[in-house]
Design a protein around this motif. Structure first.
Motif, PDB file in Angstrom:
ATOM      1  N   THR A  14       0.858  -1.177   0.000  1.00  0.00           N
ATOM      2  CA  THR A  14       0.000   0.000   0.000  1.00  0.00           C
ATOM      3  C   THR A  14       0.897   1.230   0.000  1.00  0.00           C
ATOM      4  OG1 THR A  14      -0.153   0.001   2.410  1.00  0.00           O
ATOM      5  CG2 THR A  14      -1.915  -1.118   1.208  1.00  0.00           C
ATOM      6  N   PHE A  15       0.386   2.301  -0.593  1.00  0.00           N
ATOM      7  CA  PHE A  15       1.134   3.548  -0.609  1.00  0.00           C
ATOM      8  C   PHE A  15       0.476   4.487   0.388  1.00  0.00           C
ATOM      9  CE2 PHE A  15       2.686   7.638  -1.985  1.00  0.00           C
ATOM     10  CZ  PHE A  15       4.018   7.353  -2.226  1.00  0.00           C
ATOM     11  N   LEU A  16       1.246   4.936   1.366  1.00  0.00           N
ATOM     12  CA  LEU A  16       0.748   5.859   2.385  1.00  0.00           C
ATOM     13  C   LEU A  16       1.203   7.267   2.033  1.00  0.00           C
ATOM     14  CD1 LEU A  16       1.556   3.760   5.573  1.00  0.00           C
ATOM     15  CD2 LEU A  16      -0.604   3.900   4.322  1.00  0.00           C
ATOM     16  N   LEU A  17       0.234   8.130   1.704  1.00  0.00           N
ATOM     17  CA  LEU A  17       0.529   9.517   1.371  1.00  0.00           C
ATOM     18  C   LEU A  17       0.954  10.266   2.627  1.00  0.00           C
ATOM     19  CD1 LEU A  17      -2.599  10.157  -0.876  1.00  0.00           C
ATOM     20  CD2 LEU A  17      -0.251   9.772  -1.667  1.00  0.00           C
ATOM     21  N   ASN A  18       1.911  11.178   2.486  1.00  0.00           N
ATOM     22  CA  ASN A  18       2.303  11.965   3.649  1.00  0.00           C
ATOM     23  C   ASN A  18       1.209  12.981   3.997  1.00  0.00           C
ATOM     24  OD1 ASN A  18       2.649  14.399   2.190  1.00  0.00           O
ATOM     25  ND2 ASN A  18       4.838  14.075   1.931  1.00  0.00           N
ATOM     26  N   ALA A  19       1.351  13.613   5.134  1.00  0.00           N
ATOM     27  CA  ALA A  19       0.307  14.512   5.651  1.00  0.00           C
ATOM     28  C   ALA A  19       0.048  15.691   4.713  1.00  0.00           C
ATOM     29  CB  ALA A  19       0.685  15.012   7.044  1.00  0.00           C
ATOM     30  N   VAL A  54      -9.044  13.015 -12.130  1.00  0.00           N
ATOM     31  CA  VAL A  54      -8.527  11.730 -12.604  1.00  0.00           C
ATOM     32  C   VAL A  54      -7.468  11.187 -11.655  1.00  0.00           C
ATOM     33  CG1 VAL A  54      -7.193  10.600 -14.432  1.00  0.00           C
ATOM     34  CG2 VAL A  54      -9.108  12.083 -15.034  1.00  0.00           C
ATOM     35  N   VAL A  55      -6.440  11.974 -11.340  1.00  0.00           N
ATOM     36  CA  VAL A  55      -5.345  11.428 -10.537  1.00  0.00           C
ATOM     37  C   VAL A  55      -5.767  11.138  -9.099  1.00  0.00           C
ATOM     38  CG1 VAL A  55      -3.508  12.361 -11.972  1.00  0.00           C
ATOM     39  CG2 VAL A  55      -4.296  13.684 -10.037  1.00  0.00           C
ATOM     40  N   ILE A  56      -6.642  11.963  -8.556  1.00  0.00           N
ATOM     41  CA  ILE A  56      -7.085  11.726  -7.175  1.00  0.00           C
ATOM     42  C   ILE A  56      -7.995  10.510  -7.104  1.00  0.00           C
ATOM     43  CG2 ILE A  56      -8.504  12.696  -5.320  1.00  0.00           C
ATOM     44  CD1 ILE A  56      -7.146  15.434  -6.018  1.00  0.00           C
ATOM     45  N   ARG A  57      -8.890  10.365  -8.056  1.00  0.00           N
ATOM     46  CA  ARG A  57      -9.776   9.194  -8.055  1.00  0.00           C
ATOM     47  C   ARG A  57      -9.017   7.912  -8.400  1.00  0.00           C
ATOM     48  NH1 ARG A  57     -14.685  10.942  -6.266  1.00  0.00           N
ATOM     49  NH2 ARG A  57     -15.419  12.827  -7.252  1.00  0.00           N
ATOM     50  N   GLN A  58      -8.029   8.009  -9.296  1.00  0.00           N
ATOM     51  CA  GLN A  58      -7.236   6.825  -9.632  1.00  0.00           C
ATOM     52  C   GLN A  58      -6.563   6.243  -8.398  1.00  0.00           C
ATOM     53  OE1 GLN A  58      -4.556   8.255 -12.686  1.00  0.00           O
ATOM     54  NE2 GLN A  58      -5.648   7.116 -14.264  1.00  0.00           N
ATOM     55  N   GLU A  59      -6.159   7.098  -7.492  1.00  0.00           N
ATOM     56  CA  GLU A  59      -5.460   6.630  -6.287  1.00  0.00           C
ATOM     57  C   GLU A  59      -6.318   5.641  -5.502  1.00  0.00           C
ATOM     58  OE1 GLU A  59      -2.447   6.080  -3.572  1.00  0.00           O
ATOM     59  OE2 GLU A  59      -2.310   7.116  -5.486  1.00  0.00           O
ATOM     60  N   PHE A  76       2.904  12.835  -9.208  1.00  0.00           N
ATOM     61  CA  PHE A  76       3.899  13.744  -8.639  1.00  0.00           C
ATOM     62  C   PHE A  76       5.258  13.510  -9.295  1.00  0.00           C
ATOM     63  CE2 PHE A  76       0.959  14.474  -5.113  1.00  0.00           C
ATOM     64  CZ  PHE A  76       1.215  15.793  -4.795  1.00  0.00           C
ATOM     65  N   ALA A  77       5.655  12.246  -9.406  1.00  0.00           N
ATOM     66  CA  ALA A  77       6.975  11.905  -9.949  1.00  0.00           C
ATOM     67  C   ALA A  77       7.132  12.361 -11.397  1.00  0.00           C
ATOM     68  CB  ALA A  77       7.213  10.396  -9.834  1.00  0.00           C
ATOM     69  N   LYS A  78       6.067  12.280 -12.177  1.00  0.00           N
ATOM     70  CA  LYS A  78       6.114  12.707 -13.583  1.00  0.00           C
ATOM     71  C   LYS A  78       6.093  14.224 -13.729  1.00  0.00           C
ATOM     72  CE  LYS A  78       3.463  10.996 -16.569  1.00  0.00           C
ATOM     73  NZ  LYS A  78       2.299  10.543 -17.317  1.00  0.00           N
ATOM     74  N   ALA A  96      -0.875   5.764  -7.679  1.00  0.00           N
ATOM     75  CA  ALA A  96      -1.188   6.559  -8.875  1.00  0.00           C
ATOM     76  C   ALA A  96      -0.901   8.036  -8.646  1.00  0.00           C
ATOM     77  CB  ALA A  96      -2.645   6.355  -9.296  1.00  0.00           C
ATOM     78  N   LEU A  97      -1.239   8.525  -7.489  1.00  0.00           N
ATOM     79  CA  LEU A  97      -0.991   9.932  -7.185  1.00  0.00           C
ATOM     80  C   LEU A  97       0.512  10.198  -7.059  1.00  0.00           C
ATOM     81  CD1 LEU A  97      -2.319  12.650  -6.734  1.00  0.00           C
ATOM     82  CD2 LEU A  97      -2.679  12.029  -4.352  1.00  0.00           C
TER      83      LEU A  97
END
Length: 148
Positions: A46-51, A105-110, A121-123, A116-117
């Motif tokens: 799982t990917f945990l987004l920072n605060a 798109v990017v927020i819902r893809q996550e 960011f990386a791109k 995905a998010l």
């Protein structure tokens, strides 16, 4: 629908405030976590987004950047979406609604694709969206006589 210049400035400002934070190429947007699993079984990562990214996502929702009633899955496959996503020059000319479509798109893809998010960011897509929002915010300020 945003109608007043003040509402547009506030909506754009909700994005623009993140540009300095997300412009740092060394900043992490989160971490991958893999839980321990018994031998012979699979534990998905799982990917945990920072605060800060979590606040960004919340602000996008609060300020109308995540569109409801929008078929984001279908739109993401259109030439327009692909051009905005892949061509920095096209993104640099995007309107507010197109920025909202991309963010949706990017927020819902996550929700469906872990990381995905982080990939957006990386791109540089998120920073590109924020830079365009800065330009649009400057135009709104100039068109309305500047900040109050």
């Amino acid at each position: 629908m945003i109608t007043s210049p003040q509402d547009r400035r506030a909506r754009l400002a909700a994005l623009v405030r993140y540009a300095p934070v997300f412009a740092d190429p060394t900043a992490s947007v989160g971490v991958w976590c893999v839980q321990d699993a018994p031998p012979g079984s699979f534990a998905p990562a799982t990917f945990l987004l920072n605060a800060e990214v979590q606040r960004f996502v919340a602000d996008c929702s609060t300020h109308g950047w995540v569109l409801g009633g929008f078929d984001w899955v279908a739109w993401a496959q259109t030439p327009e979406a692909q051009r905005l996503r892949d061509d920095p020059a096209a993104l640099a000319r995007a309107g507010e609604h197109q920025l909202a479509q991309l963010l949706t798109v990017v927020i819902r893809q996550e929700r469906f694709v872990e990381g995905a998010l982080a990939a957006a960011f990386a791109k540089g897509l998120i920073l590109g969206i924020l830079r365009r929002a800065e330009q649009l915010a400057g135009g709104v300020a100039m068109a309305t006589g500047g900040p109050d």
